[in-house]
Design a protein around this motif. Structure first.
Motif, PDB file in Angstrom:
ATOM      1  N   ALA A 114       0.805  -1.217   0.000  1.00  0.00           N
ATOM      2  CA  ALA A 114       0.000   0.000   0.000  1.00  0.00           C
ATOM      3  C   ALA A 114       0.843   1.274   0.000  1.00  0.00           C
ATOM      4  N   PHE A 115       2.183   1.112   0.044  1.00  0.00           N
ATOM      5  CA  PHE A 115       3.056   2.280   0.152  1.00  0.00           C
ATOM      6  C   PHE A 115       3.291   2.911  -1.215  1.00  0.00           C
ATOM      7  N   ASN A 116       3.086   4.216  -1.294  1.00  0.00           N
ATOM      8  CA  ASN A 116       3.355   4.984  -2.511  1.00  0.00           C
ATOM      9  C   ASN A 116       4.005   6.304  -2.131  1.00  0.00           C
ATOM     10  N   LEU A 117       4.845   6.811  -2.997  1.00  0.00           N
ATOM     11  CA  LEU A 117       5.451   8.121  -2.778  1.00  0.00           C
ATOM     12  C   LEU A 117       4.548   9.216  -3.344  1.00  0.00           C
ATOM     13  N   PRO A 118       4.453  10.351  -2.652  1.00  0.00           N
ATOM     14  CA  PRO A 118       3.661  11.475  -3.173  1.00  0.00           C
ATOM     15  C   PRO A 118       4.447  12.256  -4.215  1.00  0.00           C
ATOM     16  N   VAL A 119       4.774  11.589  -5.307  1.00  0.00           N
ATOM     17  CA  VAL A 119       5.607  12.169  -6.364  1.00  0.00           C
ATOM     18  C   VAL A 119       4.930  11.933  -7.712  1.00  0.00           C
ATOM     19  N   TYR A 120       4.834  12.980  -8.510  1.00  0.00           N
ATOM     20  CA  TYR A 120       4.257  12.850  -9.834  1.00  0.00           C
ATOM     21  C   TYR A 120       5.159  13.531 -10.853  1.00  0.00           C
ATOM     22  N   ILE A 121       5.477  12.833 -11.939  1.00  0.00           N
ATOM     23  CA  ILE A 121       6.292  13.379 -13.018  1.00  0.00           C
ATOM     24  C   ILE A 121       5.341  13.827 -14.122  1.00  0.00           C
ATOM     25  N   PRO A 122       5.136  15.140 -14.281  1.00  0.00           N
ATOM     26  CA  PRO A 122       4.115  15.618 -15.214  1.00  0.00           C
ATOM     27  C   PRO A 122       4.596  15.676 -16.661  1.00  0.00           C
ATOM     28  N   TYR A 123       3.651  15.811 -17.558  1.00  0.00           N
ATOM     29  CA  TYR A 123       3.923  16.138 -18.949  1.00  0.00           C
ATOM     30  C   TYR A 123       3.992  17.660 -19.078  1.00  0.00           C
ATOM     31  N   ALA A 124       4.793  18.145 -20.009  1.00  0.00           N
ATOM     32  CA  ALA A 124       4.870  19.583 -20.236  1.00  0.00           C
ATOM     33  C   ALA A 124       3.499  20.144 -20.604  1.00  0.00           C
ATOM     34  N   GLN A 125       2.724  19.370 -21.357  1.00  0.00           N
ATOM     35  CA  GLN A 125       1.407  19.831 -21.784  1.00  0.00           C
ATOM     36  C   GLN A 125       0.478  20.038 -20.593  1.00  0.00           C
ATOM     37  N   GLU A 126       0.642  19.212 -19.547  1.00  0.00           N
ATOM     38  CA  GLU A 126      -0.180  19.387 -18.348  1.00  0.00           C
ATOM     39  C   GLU A 126       0.103  20.725 -17.683  1.00  0.00           C
ATOM     40  N   ILE A 127       1.376  21.054 -17.557  1.00  0.00           N
ATOM     41  CA  ILE A 127       1.760  22.312 -16.922  1.00  0.00           C
ATOM     42  C   ILE A 127       1.249  23.489 -17.746  1.00  0.00           C
ATOM     43  N   GLN A 128       1.432  23.405 -19.059  1.00  0.00           N
ATOM     44  CA  GLN A 128       0.972  24.473 -19.943  1.00  0.00           C
ATOM     45  C   GLN A 128      -0.539  24.687 -19.804  1.00  0.00           C
ATOM     46  N   LYS A 129      -1.289  23.609 -19.792  1.00  0.00           N
ATOM     47  CA  LYS A 129      -2.748  23.694 -19.692  1.00  0.00           C
ATOM     48  C   LYS A 129      -3.180  24.319 -18.367  1.00  0.00           C
TER      49      LYS A 129
END
Length: 383
Positions: A279-294
């Motif tokens: 059940a262990f997960n890190l609170p880390v997300y690697i975004p797409y550039a398009q996500e940031i732009q949007k």
């Protein structure tokens, strides 16, 4: 390696909607980087992030030289710089020096006396950050700015309205305010059993992480829209991806994937609770550039002045790494959350297991250097 009669099991891996109002996030987590200046501290094991800060130096100089208005500088008594997610290491001081040096150079080029302008630097991180170490290591000789600590989450308001002129945040915004609840729920389609990131996971897992990143970035941009003065700038540096295959090849992911293998080894041999590891997960997300732009465009308060890959010499950086150094680079930012959710009893053994797996997969890690690329984003506050 043997430990308490248990043989290590080695894993080998292959080669080769409108934003809500600004406020507090429920269930927000605070997982500070390792404190102090010891062998496992973030200050001594943030070399990768330091490479990125150095690579951005010239871009920041160009931003200030070509975009910061001299008339605006001349009208100010104080130029306010904020580093959000500063942590405790030397990287925050290097980033600040890059910004201040560029501002001073701009003033000198137009014949303005730079000593007339006070520069205020606010170092921000969670309240649990090791501010004692941060300020104990604050440069004294030759420091040309006034320093202050601003504790609190950057997903909410931190500063007075229109009080910031230059905001910097590097390698911080990919840390989420919380792990998406769905990925920890074995009854959910997004159950991320035995994995610690959204990378190479089910589509439902990536979607859950993306939704959480969207919520967090909405909050971040709403807060900064109130705090950054018209004409002010933000420089944001992210690890990012161009696609699923690309991110699986990146050094950033491969270093963390070895931790995933180590945790599962520890669970298999009974050294960690298997239910908790699943059940262990890190609170880390690697975004797409398009996500940031949007998200920036949807917020509407900032224009995107520059968005480009930030490349730097990771090949040389990686060649200097051995398995233990890799473990320290990962341990420095993750030990706090590993301790909280999986316990402290076997923490040293867990990272010794990491060392063994990293040794067995040295080529896998080294090859990640060729695919490492971060994202430089320059935003300007609209009028």
């Amino acid at each position: 390696m043997k430990s308490n009669g248990q043989n290590a099991h080695h894993n080998n891996v292959g080669e080769g909607s409108a934003p809500s109002k600004v406020g507090k996030l429920n269930s927000a987590g605070s997982y500070p980087m390792n404190e102090g200046d010891g062998p496992t501290s973030y200050s001594n094991n943030s070399h990768y992030q330091g490479e990125g800060v150095n690579a951005a130096k010239q871009l920041i100089a160009e931003v200030i030289a070509g975009n910061v208005c001299v008339e605006q500088l001349s009208s100010l008594r104080t130029y306010h710089v904020a580093d959000l997610g500063c942590s405790v290491g030397p990287n925050t001081f290097a980033a600040v020096e890059n910004i201040i040096g560029a501002v001073e150079h701009k003033l000198l080029n137009v014949g303005s006396a730079s000593n007339v302008l006070d520069i205020q630097v606010s170092f921000n991180d969670h309240t649990s950050n090791d501010f004692n170490t941060l300020f104990a290591s604050l440069p004294t000789k030759g420091r040309r700015y006034l320093a202050a600590g601003v504790p609190g989450s950057f997903h909410g308001r931190l500063f007075p309205k229109a009080s910031l002129h230059f905001v910097h945040s590097s390698y911080a915004l990919h840390w989420l305010s919380q792990v998406p609840n769905e990925v920890k729920d074995e009854n959910s389609a997004a159950w991320n059993k035995g994995k610690i990131l959204h990378v190479a996971a089910k589509p439902e897992v990536e979607e859950a992480y993306s939704v959480q990143f969207t919520k967090d970035m909405d909050m971040f941009l709403l807060a900064r829209a109130e705090e950054v003065a018209v004409g002010g700038f933000m420089v944001l540096i992210f690890p990012y991806t161009r696609g699923s295959v690309y991110v699986e090849q990146a050094l950033f992911y491969r270093l963390f994937h070895v931790l995933e293998l180590a945790l599962n080894d520890m669970a298999t041999t009974g050294r960690l609770d298997k239910v908790k590891v699943n059940a262990f997960n890190l609170p880390v997300y690697i975004p797409y550039a398009q996500e940031i732009q949007k998200l920036v465009q949807r917020n509407g308060s900032f224009s995107i002045e520059k968005m480009q890959p930030l490349t730097f010499g990771t090949k040389g950086f990686t060649s200097r790494l051995d398995a233990r150094q890799c473990s320290l680079i990962v341990r420095a930012p993750t030990e706090g959350i590993v301790r909280k959710y999986l316990g402290s009893e076997n923490i040293d053994e867990t990272f010794e297991r990491y060392v063994e797996i990293a040794k067995d997969n040295s080529n896998y890690i080294a090859q990640g250097a060729a695919f490492t690329e971060d994202l430089f984003v320059l935003l300007k506050r609209k009028g």
